[in-house]
Design an enzyme around this catalytic site. Sequence first.
Site, short mmCIF file in Angstrom:
data_model
loop_
_atom_site.label_atom_id
_atom_site.label_comp_id
_atom_site.label_asym_id
_atom_site.label_seq_id
_atom_site.Cartn_x
_atom_site.Cartn_y
_atom_site.Cartn_z
N GLU A 1 3.96 4.03 1.85
CA GLU A 1 3.90 3.10 2.98
C GLU A 1 4.10 1.67 2.51
O GLU A 1 3.69 1.30 1.41
CB GLU A 1 2.53 3.20 3.66
CG GLU A 1 2.20 4.57 4.23
CD GLU A 1 0.85 4.60 4.93
OE1 GLU A 1 0.61 5.56 5.67
OE2 GLU A 1 0.04 3.68 4.70
N HIS B 1 -4.59 6.48 10.95
CA HIS B 1 -5.48 5.32 10.99
C HIS B 1 -6.77 5.66 11.72
O HIS B 1 -6.79 5.90 12.93
CB HIS B 1 -4.85 4.09 11.64
CG HIS B 1 -5.49 2.81 11.15
ND1 HIS B 1 -5.01 2.12 10.05
CD2 HIS B 1 -6.60 2.17 11.54
CE1 HIS B 1 -5.78 1.07 9.83
NE2 HIS B 1 -6.75 1.09 10.71
N HIS C 1 -0.32 3.18 -0.04
CA HIS C 1 0.25 1.97 0.55
C HIS C 1 0.07 0.83 -0.44
O HIS C 1 -0.90 0.08 -0.37
CB HIS C 1 -0.46 1.67 1.88
CG HIS C 1 0.14 0.53 2.63
ND1 HIS C 1 -0.05 0.37 3.99
CD2 HIS C 1 0.90 -0.51 2.26
CE1 HIS C 1 0.58 -0.71 4.40
NE2 HIS C 1 1.16 -1.26 3.36
#
Length: 259
Positions: free
Chosen positions: A74, A207, A44
């Site tokens: 991401e 997550h 990310h």
Amino acid sequence: MSTKLSVNINKIAVLRNSRGGDEPDVVRAARVCLDAGAHGITVHPRPDARHIRADDVLALAELTREYAVEFNLEGNPFAPPRAGYPGFAHLCALARPAQATLVPDSDGQLTSDHGFDFARDHHALPPRIAELKALGCRVSLFVDAGDPLVEQAAVVGADRIELYTGPFAAAHAAGDADAGRATAMLALCADSARRAQAVGLGVNAGHDLSQANLGDFLRGVPEVLEVSIGHALIGEALYAGLEATVRTYLAIIAAASRS
């Protein structure tokens, strides 16, 4: 169906950047994960380049092509380009990841902690999604478990959703003190997954998933295609080693699939 494991290696880059230089090497770490059996790599890159940088993205794209595995990139599709960050769509055009996971995080946000607001973003998302799909990227949208508008992910053109599992993980970590909430959060995740699947969306999750909660999550939520795990996995690897930790996650996934 066996859930795929994509290892998020952002934290390797955090450690490297804290000292400067090239160590630890994010590409070498990704190679260790793939040699251990991981099905893909996730990163990310953020506009402030506080961990993964644009040059890392290109190097990891090459590595995942070498291994013929998925690269999952991401980012926030609405974050404007700036020095050192050419913008999410431009990075995807350069790296051509298999999957682009869109996340509505702000520049200063410590970590991704909420999904898209479909009531607000349903007009803005379709052109960004179409741009990424034209590059050959599968598009996944980060969503909150229990979002009443989860089906809108299909309407705006996404291929998958990624369930935000932070609240489930927090309740799970509390153990008996919050067992009821953990059960309720797992049920919300399962309901959101079924609703998404009913309109043709694939379901990913990520997550704060960890060795402690991943098995329970996968047994409770149907047909999860992919889990993206980074923070816990890299932390656990400090004690057990990166290769051994990836293999442990793969064993947890296999056991959940059999059950």
